[in-house]
Motif scaffolding. Sequence first.
Motif, PDB file in Angstrom:
ATOM      1  N   GLU A  61      -7.620 -16.301  16.466  1.00  0.00           N
ATOM      2  CA  GLU A  61      -7.188 -16.690  17.801  1.00  0.00           C
ATOM      3  C   GLU A  61      -8.418 -16.742  18.694  1.00  0.00           C
ATOM      4  N   ALA A  62      -8.259 -17.330  19.870  1.00  0.00           N
ATOM      5  CA  ALA A  62      -9.345 -17.367  20.854  1.00  0.00           C
ATOM      6  C   ALA A  62      -8.753 -17.196  22.235  1.00  0.00           C
ATOM      7  N   ASN A  63      -9.527 -16.584  23.105  1.00  0.00           N
ATOM      8  CA  ASN A  63      -9.077 -16.446  24.482  1.00  0.00           C
ATOM      9  C   ASN A  63      -9.065 -17.805  25.183  1.00  0.00           C
ATOM     10  N   ALA A  64     -10.089 -18.634  24.909  1.00  0.00           N
ATOM     11  CA  ALA A  64     -10.168 -19.912  25.624  1.00  0.00           C
ATOM     12  C   ALA A  64     -10.811 -20.987  24.766  1.00  0.00           C
ATOM     13  N   ARG A  65     -10.313 -22.191  24.924  1.00  0.00           N
ATOM     14  CA  ARG A  65     -10.920 -23.403  24.367  1.00  0.00           C
ATOM     15  C   ARG A  65     -11.416 -24.198  25.558  1.00  0.00           C
ATOM     16  N   VAL A  66     -12.706 -24.496  25.593  1.00  0.00           N
ATOM     17  CA  VAL A  66     -13.274 -25.165  26.766  1.00  0.00           C
ATOM     18  C   VAL A  66     -13.915 -26.490  26.366  1.00  0.00           C
ATOM     19  N   MET A  67     -13.863 -27.441  27.271  1.00  0.00           N
ATOM     20  CA  MET A  67     -14.600 -28.693  27.121  1.00  0.00           C
ATOM     21  C   MET A  67     -15.005 -29.195  28.495  1.00  0.00           C
ATOM     22  N   LEU A  68     -16.276 -29.509  28.642  1.00  0.00           N
ATOM     23  CA  LEU A  68     -16.813 -30.143  29.835  1.00  0.00           C
ATOM     24  C   LEU A  68     -17.371 -31.487  29.411  1.00  0.00           C
ATOM     25  N   LEU A 122     -21.033 -33.892  26.129  1.00  0.00           N
ATOM     26  CA  LEU A 122     -19.896 -33.014  25.897  1.00  0.00           C
ATOM     27  C   LEU A 122     -20.359 -31.591  25.644  1.00  0.00           C
ATOM     28  N   VAL A 123     -19.720 -30.671  26.318  1.00  0.00           N
ATOM     29  CA  VAL A 123     -19.873 -29.251  26.019  1.00  0.00           C
ATOM     30  C   VAL A 123     -18.511 -28.772  25.540  1.00  0.00           C
ATOM     31  N   SER A 124     -18.477 -28.205  24.364  1.00  0.00           N
ATOM     32  CA  SER A 124     -17.199 -27.844  23.759  1.00  0.00           C
ATOM     33  C   SER A 124     -17.353 -26.560  22.965  1.00  0.00           C
ATOM     34  N   GLY A 125     -16.341 -25.714  23.039  1.00  0.00           N
ATOM     35  CA  GLY A 125     -16.429 -24.490  22.254  1.00  0.00           C
ATOM     36  C   GLY A 125     -15.290 -23.534  22.516  1.00  0.00           C
ATOM     37  N   TYR A 126     -15.462 -22.318  22.011  1.00  0.00           N
ATOM     38  CA  TYR A 126     -14.455 -21.276  22.104  1.00  0.00           C
ATOM     39  C   TYR A 126     -15.058 -20.032  22.735  1.00  0.00           C
ATOM     40  N   LEU A 127     -14.248 -19.352  23.520  1.00  0.00           N
ATOM     41  CA  LEU A 127     -14.635 -18.075  24.099  1.00  0.00           C
ATOM     42  C   LEU A 127     -13.671 -17.009  23.583  1.00  0.00           C
ATOM     43  N   GLY A 128     -14.241 -15.915  23.116  1.00  0.00           N
ATOM     44  CA  GLY A 128     -13.405 -14.817  22.639  1.00  0.00           C
ATOM     45  C   GLY A 128     -12.662 -15.109  21.365  1.00  0.00           C
ATOM     46  N   VAL A 129     -13.347 -15.705  20.373  1.00  0.00           N
ATOM     47  CA  VAL A 129     -12.724 -15.938  19.066  1.00  0.00           C
ATOM     48  C   VAL A 129     -12.580 -14.596  18.354  1.00  0.00           C
ATOM     49  N   ARG A 130     -11.377 -14.318  17.915  1.00  0.00           N
ATOM     50  CA  ARG A 130     -11.113 -13.060  17.217  1.00  0.00           C
ATOM     51  C   ARG A 130     -10.480 -13.345  15.859  1.00  0.00           C
ATOM     52  N   ARG A 131     -11.109 -12.817  14.819  1.00  0.00           N
ATOM     53  CA  ARG A 131     -10.545 -12.962  13.482  1.00  0.00           C
ATOM     54  C   ARG A 131      -9.624 -11.793  13.195  1.00  0.00           C
ATOM     55  N   ASN A 132      -8.449 -12.094  12.677  1.00  0.00           N
ATOM     56  CA  ASN A 132      -7.510 -11.061  12.264  1.00  0.00           C
ATOM     57  C   ASN A 132      -7.511 -10.870  10.752  1.00  0.00           C
ATOM     58  N   ARG A 133      -8.285 -11.720  10.052  1.00  0.00           N
ATOM     59  CA  ARG A 133      -8.484 -11.579   8.609  1.00  0.00           C
ATOM     60  C   ARG A 133      -9.963 -11.677   8.328  1.00  0.00           C
ATOM     61  N   ARG A 134     -10.495 -10.731   7.609  1.00  0.00           N
ATOM     62  CA  ARG A 134     -11.948 -10.716   7.363  1.00  0.00           C
ATOM     63  C   ARG A 134     -12.389 -11.783   6.373  1.00  0.00           C
ATOM     64  N   ASP A 135     -11.441 -12.330   5.570  1.00  0.00           N
ATOM     65  CA  ASP A 135     -11.803 -13.332   4.571  1.00  0.00           C
ATOM     66  C   ASP A 135     -11.656 -14.751   5.107  1.00  0.00           C
ATOM     67  N   LEU A 136     -11.519 -14.888   6.421  1.00  0.00           N
ATOM     68  CA  LEU A 136     -11.234 -16.196   7.005  1.00  0.00           C
ATOM     69  C   LEU A 136     -12.497 -16.871   7.534  1.00  0.00           C
ATOM     70  N   THR A 153     -15.275 -10.581  17.303  1.00  0.00           N
ATOM     71  CA  THR A 153     -15.033 -11.428  18.467  1.00  0.00           C
ATOM     72  C   THR A 153     -16.327 -12.103  18.887  1.00  0.00           C
ATOM     73  N   VAL A 154     -16.315 -13.435  18.944  1.00  0.00           N
ATOM     74  CA  VAL A 154     -17.542 -14.172  19.257  1.00  0.00           C
ATOM     75  C   VAL A 154     -17.241 -15.294  20.249  1.00  0.00           C
ATOM     76  N   ASP A 155     -18.291 -15.723  20.952  1.00  0.00           N
ATOM     77  CA  ASP A 155     -18.277 -16.943  21.758  1.00  0.00           C
ATOM     78  C   ASP A 155     -19.152 -17.964  21.050  1.00  0.00           C
ATOM     79  N   CYS A 156     -18.735 -19.200  20.997  1.00  0.00           N
ATOM     80  CA  CYS A 156     -19.560 -20.236  20.391  1.00  0.00           C
ATOM     81  C   CYS A 156     -19.332 -21.543  21.166  1.00  0.00           C
ATOM     82  N   VAL A 157     -20.401 -22.026  21.785  1.00  0.00           N
ATOM     83  CA  VAL A 157     -20.336 -23.209  22.637  1.00  0.00           C
ATOM     84  C   VAL A 157     -21.406 -24.195  22.199  1.00  0.00           C
TER      85      VAL A 157
END
Length: 416
Positions: free
Chosen positions: A167-174, A188-202, A272-276
């Motif tokens: 899941e992610a807290n936010a999906r952003v695009m500028l 384009l600026v595009s990415g995710y803020l607060g990506v959280r994995r609930n499975r370690r093998d994902l 939990t990571v941010d990637c933009v």
Amino acid sequence: MVPSIQATAPKASGAAAAHGPVGFEQAAAGALGELRSATAAAIAAAGGSGLNSLALSRKLGIDKSLSWRMVRFAQEGDAFAGSKHLPGDAGLRIFVRAIRSAAGQACGDALAAALDGLDRVVREHAGNRTAFRALLANCTEGGLTDDRAMDFRKAAFQANSALWGIEANARVMLAFITQGKSGTDVALVSGYLGVRRNRRDLSWPVARRRVLGHEGRTREAIAMPLDPGVPMDAPPILAEYSSLPAESLRPIGTEHGFWYELPEGDIGSAGTVDCVFGERMPGAGPAPKSGIVQPAEVLLRLDMPVEHVLMEVFVDRDIPLAGRPTAALFGLLSGGTGENTADRERQRMPIAEQPVELGNEPRSWSTPVAPRHWEMVHDCMRWLDRRPASFAIHRLALRWPLIPTALVMSTPIGRA
């Protein structure tokens, strides 16, 4: 404000037709109309003219939330719209018992009979109350625009997060549309803020973007990193706004080029990571032409469970606008990409949210969805050699979007 109900009950919308097959909307409207009329009559009998929901809760000895819901249901002029206030079956039965005690057996029996009529419609047309609520959400004008739709969207987010394991807290695009040498340039600026994995093998692709061409097809353009400090052959990550290094991403080759994948890793706070990411594409947008209006479309794929979507389009004021940007949502579950093709209308989904124009004060653009929003915009404009006053800005915000879908923001460019 505490809602109140007058002694005069609204007219019933009529029972379902006794002969021949009856469609869901007709049957539901009849049953809800009868229940609404019976509820209004019962409230009037219990307390008289002008009784508000708080006084009703004290009169009947029931929870104030239950009385508020029943008063609101009785007040609504449209039965479908009012149905969103109805409590569950247990709450309705409590209300019937309280009415019998306060207003007499006959009044309670009339209310119970109307409730039994609604139950028959639920069983015959939906099977259960949850499915009935889902059908009603699509009967209201506009469709999927009321509180019930938001409840469904939130529940879908929670379920998808648990099932997919991410899941992610936010999906952003500028999206920055500027005047170029041939046509319009797009960054384009595009990415995710607060990506959280609930499975370690994902693992999960986190960088895949598409700008749609003005002739109804994808226009190929040489994409360059927006940050001039990033090499051409490296992932176009904006390091200042990402919590992981570019080299930790896994490149995946596809027919559309390279996507970059978040590899397997730990779960919980460590996961939990941010990637933009940011790219600029010269000539990717339509060239403004006199007498012709063309849509500049920016597409954002929504295929990860996210709580918030923030999509903004910055249009250079040197480019003539023929109107306000609009948003459309296209489902991808049954095929399609959301691209501007002849058959994409078959995948159109309801969307109530539309872009709003932002003012000229950059500091007012801040949003809790993206805490470093203004810093990111400032850096993008610096790389593009533009200033905030150079742009007309429109923002689209959604919460708990449907997935998988493609969100398209279309800006009409040119002069008719």
